[in-house]
Design a protein around this motif. Structure first.
Motif, PDB file in Angstrom:
ATOM      1  N   ASP A 253       0.859  -1.305   0.028  1.00 51.93           N
ATOM      2  CA  ASP A 253      -0.085   0.031   0.000  1.00 51.93           C
ATOM      3  C   ASP A 253       0.892   1.445  -0.003  1.00 51.93           C
ATOM      4  N   ARG A 254       1.888   0.960   0.679  1.00 50.24           N
ATOM      5  CA  ARG A 254       2.807   2.330   0.976  1.00 50.24           C
ATOM      6  C   ARG A 254       3.550   2.635  -0.476  1.00 50.24           C
ATOM      7  N   LEU A 255       3.997   1.551  -1.091  1.00 51.26           N
ATOM      8  CA  LEU A 255       4.521   1.624  -2.444  1.00 51.26           C
ATOM      9  C   LEU A 255       3.564   2.369  -3.388  1.00 51.26           C
ATOM     10  N   ALA A 256       2.187   1.573  -3.443  1.00 44.21           N
ATOM     11  CA  ALA A 256       1.341   2.310  -4.378  1.00 44.21           C
ATOM     12  C   ALA A 256       1.073   3.849  -4.158  1.00 44.21           C
ATOM     13  N   ARG A 257       1.133   4.164  -2.881  1.00 49.66           N
ATOM     14  CA  ARG A 257       0.675   5.511  -2.649  1.00 49.66           C
ATOM     15  C   ARG A 257       2.040   6.435  -3.192  1.00 49.66           C
ATOM     16  N   ALA A 258       3.096   6.136  -3.038  1.00 45.16           N
ATOM     17  CA  ALA A 258       4.381   6.591  -3.333  1.00 45.16           C
ATOM     18  C   ALA A 258       4.217   6.740  -4.834  1.00 45.16           C
ATOM     19  N   ALA A 259       4.109   5.626  -5.492  1.00 51.20           N
ATOM     20  CA  ALA A 259       3.871   5.690  -7.003  1.00 51.20           C
ATOM     21  C   ALA A 259       2.889   6.632  -7.516  1.00 51.20           C
ATOM     22  N   ASP A 260       1.642   6.654  -6.841  1.00 51.28           N
ATOM     23  CA  ASP A 260       0.719   7.334  -7.254  1.00 51.28           C
ATOM     24  C   ASP A 260       1.111   8.739  -7.304  1.00 51.28           C
ATOM     25  N   GLU A 261       1.781   9.250  -6.405  1.00 47.89           N
ATOM     26  CA  GLU A 261       2.297  10.670  -6.024  1.00 47.89           C
ATOM     27  C   GLU A 261       3.305  11.004  -6.814  1.00 47.89           C
ATOM     28  N   ALA A 262       3.914  10.209  -7.631  1.00 47.12           N
ATOM     29  CA  ALA A 262       5.319  10.410  -8.313  1.00 47.12           C
ATOM     30  C   ALA A 262       4.770  10.789  -9.945  1.00 47.12           C
ATOM     31  N   ASP A 263       5.867  11.292 -10.689  1.00 45.35           N
ATOM     32  CA  ASP A 263       5.814  11.538 -12.068  1.00 45.35           C
ATOM     33  C   ASP A 263       6.205  10.475 -12.778  1.00 45.35           C
ATOM     34  N   ALA A 264       7.097   9.532 -12.066  1.00 40.89           N
ATOM     35  CA  ALA A 264       7.714   8.513 -12.566  1.00 40.89           C
ATOM     36  C   ALA A 264       8.297   7.476 -11.348  1.00 40.89           C
ATOM     37  N   VAL A 265       8.566   6.151 -11.820  1.00 45.74           N
ATOM     38  CA  VAL A 265       9.124   5.323 -10.848  1.00 45.74           C
ATOM     39  C   VAL A 265      10.195   4.626 -11.240  1.00 45.74           C
ATOM     40  N   ILE A 266      11.389   4.452 -10.457  1.00 48.08           N
ATOM     41  CA  ILE A 266      12.391   3.552 -10.913  1.00 48.08           C
ATOM     42  C   ILE A 266      12.569   2.645  -9.821  1.00 48.08           C
ATOM     43  N   HIS A 267      12.208   1.224  -9.822  1.00 48.20           N
ATOM     44  CA  HIS A 267      12.490   0.176  -9.217  1.00 48.20           C
ATOM     45  C   HIS A 267      13.789  -0.514  -9.354  1.00 48.20           C
ATOM     46  N   THR A 268      14.730  -0.506  -8.384  1.00 46.71           N
ATOM     47  CA  THR A 268      15.611  -1.176  -8.172  1.00 46.71           C
ATOM     48  C   THR A 268      15.733  -2.363  -7.300  1.00 46.71           C
ATOM     49  N   ALA A 269      15.041  -2.235  -6.289  1.00 47.88           N
ATOM     50  CA  ALA A 269      15.212  -2.876  -4.897  1.00 47.88           C
ATOM     51  C   ALA A 269      15.134  -4.511  -5.409  1.00 47.88           C
ATOM     52  N   PHE A 270      15.894  -5.313  -4.832  1.00 47.90           N
ATOM     53  CA  PHE A 270      15.822  -6.739  -4.828  1.00 47.90           C
ATOM     54  C   PHE A 270      16.303  -7.614  -3.890  1.00 47.90           C
ATOM     55  N   ASP A 271      15.720  -8.567  -3.186  1.00 48.93           N
ATOM     56  CA  ASP A 271      16.513  -9.258  -1.939  1.00 48.93           C
ATOM     57  C   ASP A 271      17.043 -10.471  -2.727  1.00 48.93           C
ATOM     58  N   PHE A 272      18.218 -10.381  -2.751  1.00 45.25           N
ATOM     59  CA  PHE A 272      19.227 -11.321  -3.438  1.00 45.25           C
ATOM     60  C   PHE A 272      19.564 -12.413  -2.318  1.00 45.25           C
ATOM     61  N   ALA A 273      19.603 -12.115  -1.152  1.00 48.06           N
ATOM     62  CA  ALA A 273      19.829 -13.066   0.128  1.00 48.06           C
ATOM     63  C   ALA A 273      18.846 -14.247   0.098  1.00 48.06           C
ATOM     64  N   ASN A 274      17.774 -13.943  -0.392  1.00 44.02           N
ATOM     65  CA  ASN A 274      16.606 -14.890   0.029  1.00 44.02           C
ATOM     66  C   ASN A 274      15.757 -14.946  -1.765  1.00 44.02           C
ATOM     67  N   PHE A 275      16.375 -15.551  -2.275  1.00 43.22           N
ATOM     68  CA  PHE A 275      16.093 -15.213  -3.880  1.00 43.22           C
ATOM     69  C   PHE A 275      14.687 -15.647  -4.143  1.00 43.22           C
ATOM     70  N   PRO A 276      14.240 -16.942  -3.774  1.00 39.10           N
ATOM     71  CA  PRO A 276      12.716 -17.377  -4.090  1.00 39.10           C
ATOM     72  C   PRO A 276      11.918 -16.186  -3.388  1.00 39.10           C
ATOM     73  N   ALA A 277      11.998 -15.959  -2.324  1.00 41.00           N
ATOM     74  CA  ALA A 277      10.997 -14.926  -1.571  1.00 41.00           C
ATOM     75  C   ALA A 277      11.158 -13.438  -2.221  1.00 41.00           C
ATOM     76  N   GLY A 278      12.521 -13.153  -2.504  1.00 38.70           N
ATOM     77  CA  GLY A 278      12.633 -11.959  -3.289  1.00 38.70           C
ATOM     78  C   GLY A 278      12.447 -11.814  -4.337  1.00 38.70           C
ATOM     79  N   ALA A 279      12.122 -12.810  -5.275  1.00 39.67           N
ATOM     80  CA  ALA A 279      11.467 -12.913  -6.722  1.00 39.67           C
ATOM     81  C   ALA A 279       9.859 -12.586  -6.377  1.00 39.67           C
ATOM     82  N   ALA A 280       9.345 -13.427  -5.537  1.00 36.10           N
ATOM     83  CA  ALA A 280       7.800 -13.135  -5.572  1.00 36.10           C
ATOM     84  C   ALA A 280       7.577 -11.878  -4.758  1.00 36.10           C
ATOM     85  N   GLU A 281       8.556 -11.324  -3.878  1.00 38.72           N
ATOM     86  CA  GLU A 281       8.016  -9.643  -3.528  1.00 38.72           C
ATOM     87  C   GLU A 281       8.377  -8.974  -4.574  1.00 38.72           C
ATOM     88  N   ASP A 282       9.332  -8.942  -5.396  1.00 36.52           N
ATOM     89  CA  ASP A 282       9.669  -8.217  -6.409  1.00 36.52           C
ATOM     90  C   ASP A 282       8.255  -7.901  -7.260  1.00 36.52           C
TER      91      ASP A 282
END
Length: 299
Positions: free
Chosen positions: A56-85
């Motif tokens: 919800d926080r991500l969606a609100r921040a995106a809605d208030e922006a003119d553009a979004v750049i998404h670089t975050a990814f949890d490599f330490a726990n790859f399967p869970a990180g991929a789903a979260e991504d």
């Protein structure tokens, strides 16, 4: 532009934030801790405390922006990180739906086109665990203005403590040999951290018209050449070794991950100016922050 950046304090994300601010854009960066949020504020960005799980926080921040750049990814726990991504991309993409506000997501060049130079038209292997591009395609199918920036396997720069090359340095220090698989002819594309950051900004400023952009300055550096430079700096032998030497990293050590960025350069005006990978890792100063650093890949 008002740009929302996830992974804003990471190796690539922090460079993107600095580049955007220097170009006069306004940045809100996602931060997982108050300490890192303070670092963003010092730079001149606005910090938003949260993680990729805070949809919800991500969606609100995106809605208030003119553009979004998404670089975050949890490599330490790859399967869970991929789903979260994937969930994060879908949540932010839904917030931007119905507008022409662009979103850039991050992926890599692994398994795109082994044995030849990958181009921006190549599609990732559907079986690849990281599903960033599949999630971006789903957003695009629903009318979103979204593209992928594919980072080279080496995003280098002095100060790098995680990632593929630092892992190889620590492996050589631990085993006493700088190794390669087979004849070491497999190639890695590479890009300097500052050049990669500038590409994200140029893609936004020029208008996101593509489905994929390639952040690759060196098209393909033979792996044995990387091993040779590391071995020379550390003063250890440079020799072939089997897959067991590399452990979980063997697929990357033997992977052919070469790519062209010709189309990306033509469309965005991107001109990499940073040092190439071999010149970078030949500097003794590159190795100082790697010693004693953790062995994980960047989160």
């Amino acid at each position: 532009m008002r740009v929302f950046v996830t992974g804003a304090t990471g190796w690539v994300g922090s460079a993107i934030v600095a580049d955007l601010l220097a170009a006069g854009h306004h940045v809100t960066g996602l931060s997982r801790s108050a300490e890192k949020a303070f670092a963003l504020e010092v730079l001149g960005a606005h910090a938003l405390l949260g993680t990729l799980a805070d949809l919800d926080r991500l969606a609100r921040a995106a809605d208030e922006a003119d553009a979004v750049i998404h670089t975050a990814f949890d490599f330490a726990n790859f399967p869970a990180g991929a789903a979260e991504d994937r969930q994060a991309i879908e949540a932010m993409g839904a917030a931007l739906r119905g507008s022409d506000r662009p979103m850039l997501v991050t992926s890599g060049l692994a398994k795109l086109a082994p044995g030849r130079l990958a181009t921006e038209d190549d599609a990732p292997d559907a079986a690849f665990a990281r599903q960033s591009e599949a999630a971006a395609q789903a957003v695009r199918d629903r009318g979103g203005c979204i593209a992928t920036v594919r980072l080279a396997p080496s995003v280098h720069g002095v100060g790098e403590t995680h990632g593929f090359v630092p892992h190889l340095i620590r492996l050589a220090q631990r085993t006493g040999v700088s190794a390669f698989l087979g004849d070491g002819a497999n190639r890695w594309a590479s890009v300097h951290r500052q050049d990669a950051a500038r590409l994200y900004r140029l893609a936004l400023e020029q208008g996101v018209t593509e489905t994929a952009y390639h952040a690759a300055a060196d098209e393909g550096v033979p792996f044995r050449d990387i091993a040779a430079v590391i071995g020379g700096v550390l003063g250890v032998p440079v020799e072939p070794r089997g897959r067991e030497h590399f452990g979980w990293f063997a697929d990357f050590a033997g992977g052919d991950m070469a790519a062209t960025s010709e189309r990306t350069r033509r469309l965005t005006g991107w001109k990499p100016t940073g040092p190439g990978l071999l010149a970078e890792i030949a500097q003794a100063g590159y190795y100082a922050p790697v010693v004693g650093a953790g062995a994980g890949l960047p989160a």
